[in-house]
Design a protein around this motif. Structure first.
Motif, PDB file in Angstrom:
ATOM      1  N   SER A 126       0.798  -1.228   0.000  1.00 28.18           N
ATOM      2  CA  SER A 126       0.000   0.000   0.000  1.00 28.18           C
ATOM      3  C   SER A 126       0.828   1.274   0.000  1.00 28.18           C
ATOM      4  O   SER A 126       0.292   2.363  -0.247  1.00 28.18           O
ATOM      5  N   LYS A 127       2.127   1.174   0.277  1.00 23.66           N
ATOM      6  CA  LYS A 127       2.952   2.381   0.316  1.00 23.66           C
ATOM      7  C   LYS A 127       4.415   2.019   0.144  1.00 23.66           C
ATOM      8  O   LYS A 127       4.792   0.845   0.178  1.00 23.66           O
ATOM      9  N   GLY A 128       5.251   3.034  -0.036  1.00 22.59           N
ATOM     10  CA  GLY A 128       6.682   2.839  -0.103  1.00 22.59           C
ATOM     11  C   GLY A 128       7.141   1.916  -1.215  1.00 22.59           C
ATOM     12  O   GLY A 128       6.649   1.979  -2.349  1.00 22.59           O
ATOM     13  N   ILE A 129       8.096   1.056  -0.883  1.00 23.70           N
ATOM     14  CA  ILE A 129       8.651   0.137  -1.875  1.00 23.70           C
ATOM     15  C   ILE A 129       7.593  -0.796  -2.424  1.00 23.70           C
ATOM     16  O   ILE A 129       7.540  -1.066  -3.628  1.00 23.70           O
ATOM     17  N   GLY A 130       6.707  -1.286  -1.558  1.00 22.82           N
ATOM     18  CA  GLY A 130       5.666  -2.196  -2.005  1.00 22.82           C
ATOM     19  C   GLY A 130       4.743  -1.564  -3.028  1.00 22.82           C
ATOM     20  O   GLY A 130       4.360  -2.191  -4.032  1.00 22.82           O
ATOM     21  N   LEU A 131       4.360  -0.326  -2.804  1.00 20.19           N
ATOM     22  CA  LEU A 131       3.496   0.387  -3.750  1.00 20.19           C
ATOM     23  C   LEU A 131       4.214   0.601  -5.076  1.00 20.19           C
ATOM     24  O   LEU A 131       3.611   0.453  -6.146  1.00 20.19           O
ATOM     25  N   ALA A 132       5.499   0.948  -5.019  1.00 22.45           N
ATOM     26  CA  ALA A 132       6.267   1.127  -6.246  1.00 22.45           C
ATOM     27  C   ALA A 132       6.366  -0.180  -7.025  1.00 22.45           C
ATOM     28  O   ALA A 132       6.287  -0.194  -8.262  1.00 22.45           O
TER      29      ALA A 132
ATOM     30  N   SER B 164      19.567   2.257   1.622  1.00 24.70           N
ATOM     31  CA  SER B 164      18.738   3.345   2.157  1.00 24.70           C
ATOM     32  C   SER B 164      17.903   3.950   1.034  1.00 24.70           C
ATOM     33  O   SER B 164      18.444   4.544   0.097  1.00 24.70           O
ATOM     34  N   ILE B 165      16.593   3.794   1.153  1.00 26.66           N
ATOM     35  CA  ILE B 165      15.652   4.219   0.120  1.00 26.66           C
ATOM     36  C   ILE B 165      14.789   5.359   0.664  1.00 26.66           C
ATOM     37  O   ILE B 165      14.223   5.246   1.754  1.00 26.66           O
TER      38      ILE B 165
ATOM     39  N   SER C 166      15.637   5.305  -4.822  1.00 27.06           N
ATOM     40  CA  SER C 166      14.189   5.502  -4.894  1.00 27.06           C
ATOM     41  C   SER C 166      13.484   4.155  -4.877  1.00 27.06           C
ATOM     42  O   SER C 166      14.055   3.123  -5.250  1.00 27.06           O
ATOM     43  N   ALA C 167      12.230   4.181  -4.460  1.00 28.46           N
ATOM     44  CA  ALA C 167      11.425   2.955  -4.449  1.00 28.46           C
ATOM     45  C   ALA C 167      11.273   2.398  -5.856  1.00 28.46           C
ATOM     46  O   ALA C 167      11.234   1.174  -6.059  1.00 28.46           O
ATOM     47  N   GLU C 168      11.208   3.288  -6.833  1.00 27.44           N
ATOM     48  CA  GLU C 168      11.060   2.850  -8.224  1.00 27.44           C
ATOM     49  C   GLU C 168      12.291   2.083  -8.707  1.00 27.44           C
ATOM     50  O   GLU C 168      12.165   1.144  -9.510  1.00 27.44           O
ATOM     51  N   GLU C 169      13.468   2.456  -8.206  1.00 28.97           N
ATOM     52  CA  GLU C 169      14.683   1.739  -8.609  1.00 28.97           C
ATOM     53  C   GLU C 169      14.696   0.320  -8.048  1.00 28.97           C
ATOM     54  O   GLU C 169      15.221  -0.598  -8.699  1.00 28.97           O
ATOM     55  N   VAL C 170      14.127   0.125  -6.878  1.00 28.05           N
ATOM     56  CA  VAL C 170      13.964  -1.228  -6.343  1.00 28.05           C
ATOM     57  C   VAL C 170      12.948  -1.995  -7.176  1.00 28.05           C
ATOM     58  O   VAL C 170      13.170  -3.152  -7.555  1.00 28.05           O
ATOM     59  N   ALA C 171      11.839  -1.345  -7.496  1.00 29.61           N
ATOM     60  CA  ALA C 171      10.765  -1.991  -8.252  1.00 29.61           C
ATOM     61  C   ALA C 171      11.238  -2.455  -9.625  1.00 29.61           C
ATOM     62  O   ALA C 171      10.819  -3.516 -10.110  1.00 29.61           O
ATOM     63  N   ASN C 172      12.111  -1.693 -10.249  1.00 28.58           N
ATOM     64  CA  ASN C 172      12.610  -2.076 -11.569  1.00 28.58           C
ATOM     65  C   ASN C 172      13.362  -3.401 -11.519  1.00 28.58           C
ATOM     66  O   ASN C 172      13.256  -4.229 -12.427  1.00 28.58           O
TER      67      ASN C 172
ATOM     68  N   ALA D   5      19.556 -15.839  -6.065  1.00 29.14           N
ATOM     69  CA  ALA D   5      20.366 -14.638  -5.825  1.00 29.14           C
ATOM     70  C   ALA D   5      19.585 -13.630  -4.992  1.00 29.14           C
ATOM     71  O   ALA D   5      18.369 -13.519  -5.118  1.00 29.14           O
ATOM     72  N   THR D   6      20.290 -12.892  -4.153  1.00 29.74           N
ATOM     73  CA  THR D   6      19.725 -11.712  -3.511  1.00 29.74           C
ATOM     74  C   THR D   6      20.578 -10.529  -3.951  1.00 29.74           C
ATOM     75  O   THR D   6      21.759 -10.441  -3.606  1.00 29.74           O
ATOM     76  N   ILE D   7      19.979  -9.659  -4.740  1.00 33.94           N
ATOM     77  CA  ILE D   7      20.709  -8.595  -5.432  1.00 33.94           C
ATOM     78  C   ILE D   7      20.645  -7.296  -4.639  1.00 33.94           C
ATOM     79  O   ILE D   7      19.556  -6.814  -4.307  1.00 33.94           O
ATOM     80  N   ASN D   8      21.801  -6.711  -4.345  1.00 29.91           N
ATOM     81  CA  ASN D   8      21.846  -5.415  -3.689  1.00 29.91           C
ATOM     82  C   ASN D   8      21.350  -4.321  -4.637  1.00 29.91           C
ATOM     83  O   ASN D   8      21.748  -4.266  -5.805  1.00 29.91           O
ATOM     84  N   VAL D   9      20.484  -3.461  -4.118  1.00 24.82           N
ATOM     85  CA  VAL D   9      20.045  -2.270  -4.853  1.00 24.82           C
ATOM     86  C   VAL D   9      20.301  -1.110  -3.904  1.00 24.82           C
ATOM     87  O   VAL D   9      19.437  -0.708  -3.122  1.00 24.82           O
TER      88      VAL D   9
END
Length: 253
Positions: A16-22, A184-185, A218-224, A240-244
Protein backbone atom coordinates in the motif's frame (compact mmCIF):
# COMPACT_ATOMS: atom_id res chain seq x y z
CA UNK A 1 11.98 -3.78 -22.85
CA UNK A 2 8.91 -6.03 -22.90
CA UNK A 3 9.13 -8.15 -19.77
CA UNK A 4 6.22 -10.33 -20.90
CA UNK A 5 4.33 -9.91 -17.64
CA UNK A 6 1.00 -8.95 -19.17
CA UNK A 7 -1.93 -10.70 -17.42
CA UNK A 8 0.37 -12.36 -14.89
CA UNK A 9 -1.18 -12.49 -11.42
CA UNK A 10 1.09 -10.83 -8.87
CA UNK A 11 0.68 -10.75 -5.09
CA UNK A 12 2.59 -7.99 -3.29
CA UNK A 13 2.60 -7.98 0.51
CA UNK A 14 2.96 -4.61 2.19
CA UNK A 15 1.83 -3.13 -1.12
CA UNK A 16 0.00 0.00 0.00
CA UNK A 17 2.95 2.38 0.32
CA UNK A 18 6.68 2.84 -0.10
CA UNK A 19 8.65 0.14 -1.88
CA UNK A 20 5.67 -2.20 -2.01
CA UNK A 21 3.50 0.39 -3.75
CA UNK A 22 6.27 1.13 -6.25
CA UNK A 23 6.56 -2.60 -6.97
CA UNK A 24 2.82 -2.90 -7.48
CA UNK A 25 2.85 0.11 -9.79
CA UNK A 26 5.69 -1.33 -11.87
CA UNK A 27 3.80 -4.59 -12.39
CA UNK A 28 0.62 -2.69 -13.30
CA UNK A 29 2.59 -0.75 -15.92
CA UNK A 30 3.65 -4.12 -17.37
CA UNK A 31 -0.01 -5.12 -17.70
CA UNK A 32 -0.09 -7.54 -14.78
CA UNK A 33 -3.05 -8.20 -12.48
CA UNK A 34 -1.90 -7.11 -9.05
CA UNK A 35 -3.14 -7.90 -5.54
CA UNK A 36 -1.82 -5.62 -2.82
CA UNK A 37 -2.10 -6.56 0.85
CA UNK A 38 -1.59 -4.42 3.94
CA UNK A 39 -3.05 -3.78 7.37
CA UNK A 40 -4.18 -0.16 6.89
CA UNK A 41 -7.52 0.23 5.11
CA UNK A 42 -7.12 3.90 4.22
CA UNK A 43 -3.67 3.44 2.69
CA UNK A 44 -4.91 0.44 0.71
CA UNK A 45 -7.86 2.35 -0.71
CA UNK A 46 -5.64 5.29 -1.63
CA UNK A 47 -3.11 2.99 -3.27
CA UNK A 48 -5.76 1.19 -5.30
CA UNK A 49 -7.15 4.54 -6.44
CA UNK A 50 -3.72 5.65 -7.62
CA UNK A 51 -2.86 2.43 -9.44
CA UNK A 52 -4.28 2.53 -12.94
CA UNK A 53 -4.96 -1.10 -13.75
CA UNK A 54 -6.45 -4.39 -12.58
CA UNK A 55 -5.79 -4.16 -8.84
CA UNK A 56 -7.23 -6.11 -5.91
CA UNK A 57 -6.73 -4.57 -2.45
CA UNK A 58 -6.91 -6.88 0.58
CA UNK A 59 -6.83 -5.73 4.18
CA UNK A 60 -5.09 -8.24 6.45
CA UNK A 61 -2.78 -8.68 9.42
CA UNK A 62 0.13 -10.52 7.82
CA UNK A 63 1.54 -11.67 11.16
CA UNK A 64 -1.52 -13.93 11.47
CA UNK A 65 -1.38 -17.38 9.87
CA UNK A 66 -5.12 -17.61 9.17
CA UNK A 67 -5.11 -14.14 7.61
CA UNK A 68 -2.32 -15.14 5.25
CA UNK A 69 -4.31 -18.17 4.14
CA UNK A 70 -7.34 -15.95 3.55
CA UNK A 71 -5.28 -13.58 1.42
CA UNK A 72 -4.11 -16.32 -0.93
CA UNK A 73 -7.64 -17.73 -1.18
CA UNK A 74 -8.98 -14.26 -2.03
CA UNK A 75 -6.42 -13.77 -4.79
CA UNK A 76 -7.14 -17.18 -6.32
CA UNK A 77 -10.88 -16.58 -6.12
CA UNK A 78 -10.46 -13.27 -7.93
CA UNK A 79 -7.90 -14.25 -10.56
CA UNK A 80 -7.86 -18.05 -10.66
CA UNK A 81 -4.17 -18.47 -9.87
CA UNK A 82 -0.96 -16.76 -8.75
CA UNK A 83 2.13 -16.33 -10.96
CA UNK A 84 4.38 -14.06 -8.91
CA UNK A 85 4.73 -13.55 -5.16
CA UNK A 86 6.62 -10.55 -3.78
CA UNK A 87 7.27 -10.89 -0.04
CA UNK A 88 7.77 -7.23 0.76
CA UNK A 89 6.02 -6.61 4.08
CA UNK A 90 8.42 -5.74 6.87
CA UNK A 91 9.36 -3.45 9.71
CA UNK A 92 11.75 -3.01 12.61
CA UNK A 93 11.44 -2.65 16.36
CA UNK A 94 13.50 -2.67 19.55
CA UNK A 95 17.03 -1.34 20.00
CA UNK A 96 20.14 -3.23 21.13
CA UNK A 97 20.06 -6.95 21.84
CA UNK A 98 20.48 -6.42 25.59
CA UNK A 99 17.66 -3.89 25.75
CA UNK A 100 15.17 -5.61 23.44
CA UNK A 101 12.59 -7.99 24.86
CA UNK A 102 12.52 -11.46 23.36
CA UNK A 103 8.88 -10.88 22.38
CA UNK A 104 10.02 -8.12 20.02
CA UNK A 105 12.38 -10.53 18.28
CA UNK A 106 9.42 -12.87 17.80
CA UNK A 107 7.27 -10.05 16.41
CA UNK A 108 10.00 -9.03 13.98
CA UNK A 109 10.37 -12.59 12.71
CA UNK A 110 6.60 -13.06 12.43
CA UNK A 111 6.33 -10.00 10.18
CA UNK A 112 9.58 -10.06 8.21
CA UNK A 113 10.42 -13.75 7.98
CA UNK A 114 7.64 -16.18 8.84
CA UNK A 115 5.15 -14.30 6.68
CA UNK A 116 7.48 -14.81 3.70
CA UNK A 117 7.99 -18.49 4.46
CA UNK A 118 4.26 -19.11 4.87
CA UNK A 119 3.20 -17.17 1.78
CA UNK A 120 5.82 -19.03 -0.24
CA UNK A 121 4.47 -22.38 0.94
CA UNK A 122 0.91 -21.27 0.17
CA UNK A 123 1.60 -20.24 -3.43
CA UNK A 124 3.91 -23.12 -4.37
CA UNK A 125 1.07 -25.49 -5.39
CA UNK A 126 -0.19 -22.94 -7.95
CA UNK A 127 3.28 -22.38 -9.36
CA UNK A 128 4.10 -26.09 -9.47
CA UNK A 129 0.85 -26.77 -11.30
CA UNK A 130 2.10 -24.57 -14.17
CA UNK A 131 5.80 -25.43 -13.80
CA UNK A 132 6.53 -21.73 -13.83
CA UNK A 133 6.44 -18.62 -11.69
CA UNK A 134 8.58 -16.50 -9.44
CA UNK A 135 8.96 -15.65 -5.76
CA UNK A 136 10.88 -12.51 -4.84
CA UNK A 137 11.84 -11.70 -1.26
CA UNK A 138 12.62 -8.11 -0.25
CA UNK A 139 15.32 -8.23 2.39
CA UNK A 140 18.00 -5.60 3.11
CA UNK A 141 21.71 -4.99 2.78
CA UNK A 142 21.68 -5.26 6.58
CA UNK A 143 20.72 -8.90 6.24
CA UNK A 144 24.37 -9.39 5.30
CA UNK A 145 26.12 -6.98 7.63
CA UNK A 146 25.65 -5.00 10.82
CA UNK A 147 23.46 -1.89 10.74
CA UNK A 148 20.02 -0.83 11.92
CA UNK A 149 17.89 -2.70 14.47
CA UNK A 150 19.13 -6.15 15.47
CA UNK A 151 15.65 -7.70 15.24
CA UNK A 152 15.26 -6.51 11.65
CA UNK A 153 18.77 -7.51 10.64
CA UNK A 154 18.35 -11.01 12.03
CA UNK A 155 15.04 -11.56 10.26
CA UNK A 156 16.41 -10.28 6.95
CA UNK A 157 19.48 -12.49 7.27
CA UNK A 158 17.17 -15.46 7.71
CA UNK A 159 15.22 -14.35 4.64
CA UNK A 160 18.35 -14.26 2.48
CA UNK A 161 19.25 -17.80 3.58
CA UNK A 162 15.68 -18.97 3.00
CA UNK A 163 15.72 -17.46 -0.50
CA UNK A 164 18.69 -19.58 -1.56
CA UNK A 165 17.39 -22.72 0.13
CA UNK A 166 13.94 -22.53 -1.46
CA UNK A 167 15.40 -21.57 -4.84
CA UNK A 168 17.51 -24.72 -4.98
CA UNK A 169 14.52 -26.79 -3.90
CA UNK A 170 12.00 -25.62 -6.49
CA UNK A 171 13.98 -24.68 -9.61
CA UNK A 172 13.46 -28.27 -10.79
CA UNK A 173 9.74 -27.44 -10.81
CA UNK A 174 10.29 -24.43 -13.07
CA UNK A 175 9.97 -21.92 -10.21
CA UNK A 176 12.58 -19.24 -9.64
CA UNK A 177 13.16 -17.72 -6.19
CA UNK A 178 15.32 -14.63 -5.77
CA UNK A 179 15.68 -11.64 -3.50
CA UNK A 180 16.38 -7.93 -3.55
CA UNK A 181 18.37 -6.23 -0.78
CA UNK A 182 17.71 -2.48 -0.81
CA UNK A 183 20.00 0.00 0.85
CA UNK A 184 18.74 3.35 2.16
CA UNK A 185 15.65 4.22 0.12
CA UNK A 186 13.91 7.58 0.32
CA UNK A 187 10.13 7.68 -0.08
CA UNK A 188 7.37 9.78 1.53
CA UNK A 189 6.22 7.19 4.07
CA UNK A 190 9.65 5.93 5.09
CA UNK A 191 11.95 6.48 8.05
CA UNK A 192 14.57 8.26 5.95
CA UNK A 193 12.07 10.93 4.92
CA UNK A 194 11.20 11.53 8.57
CA UNK A 195 14.86 11.70 9.56
CA UNK A 196 15.62 14.05 6.69
CA UNK A 197 12.91 16.42 7.84
CA UNK A 198 14.07 16.25 11.48
CA UNK A 199 17.78 16.82 10.83
CA UNK A 200 18.65 17.59 7.19
CA UNK A 201 22.32 18.36 7.85
CA UNK A 202 22.90 15.08 9.69
CA UNK A 203 21.25 13.08 6.92
CA UNK A 204 23.16 14.98 4.24
CA UNK A 205 26.38 13.97 5.99
CA UNK A 206 25.16 10.36 6.28
CA UNK A 207 24.61 10.20 2.53
CA UNK A 208 28.04 11.69 1.87
CA UNK A 209 29.76 9.25 4.23
CA UNK A 210 27.79 6.05 3.61
CA UNK A 211 26.43 5.99 0.04
CA UNK A 212 29.08 6.09 -2.70
CA UNK A 213 26.51 7.09 -5.31
CA UNK A 214 25.92 10.28 -3.34
CA UNK A 215 22.16 10.07 -2.94
CA UNK A 216 19.34 7.95 -1.58
CA UNK A 217 17.80 5.30 -3.78
CA UNK A 218 14.19 5.50 -4.89
CA UNK A 219 11.42 2.96 -4.45
CA UNK A 220 11.06 2.85 -8.22
CA UNK A 221 14.68 1.74 -8.61
CA UNK A 222 13.96 -1.23 -6.34
CA UNK A 223 10.77 -1.99 -8.25
CA UNK A 224 12.61 -2.08 -11.57
CA UNK A 225 14.87 -4.87 -10.32
CA UNK A 226 11.90 -6.79 -8.90
CA UNK A 227 9.98 -6.78 -12.18
CA UNK A 228 13.09 -7.90 -14.04
CA UNK A 229 13.61 -10.80 -11.64
CA UNK A 230 9.97 -11.82 -12.06
CA UNK A 231 10.32 -11.95 -15.84
CA UNK A 232 11.77 -14.57 -18.13
CA UNK A 233 14.53 -12.09 -18.95
CA UNK A 234 16.02 -13.27 -15.63
CA UNK A 235 15.55 -16.96 -16.45
CA UNK A 236 19.05 -17.96 -15.31
CA UNK A 237 18.98 -15.97 -12.07
CA UNK A 238 18.21 -18.46 -9.30
CA UNK A 239 18.72 -18.06 -5.55
CA UNK A 240 20.37 -14.64 -5.82
CA UNK A 241 19.73 -11.71 -3.51
CA UNK A 242 20.71 -8.60 -5.43
CA UNK A 243 21.85 -5.41 -3.69
CA UNK A 244 20.05 -2.27 -4.85
CA UNK A 245 21.96 0.27 -2.83
CA UNK A 246 24.13 2.66 -4.85
CA UNK A 247 27.20 0.94 -3.45
CA UNK A 248 26.20 1.43 0.19
CA UNK A 249 26.83 -2.15 1.30
CA UNK A 250 30.31 -2.96 2.51
CA UNK A 251 29.82 -6.61 1.61
CA UNK A 252 31.57 -7.94 -1.51
CA UNK A 253 29.01 -10.69 -2.25
Amino acid sequence: MDLQLENKVVLVTGGSKGIGLAIASAFVEEGAKVAIVARGKEALEEAKGNLQGDVLAIEADLTNEAERERVVNNVVEAYGTIDVLVNNVGGSNGSTTAETDLALFQQAFDLNYFSAVHFSKLVLPYLKEKSSGSIINISSIFGRESGGKVTYNSAKAAMISFTKSLADEVIQDGIRVNGVAPGSILHPSGNWQRRLEENPEKIKQFVKDEIPAGRFGSAEEVANVVTFLASEKASWVVGATINVDGGQSRSNF
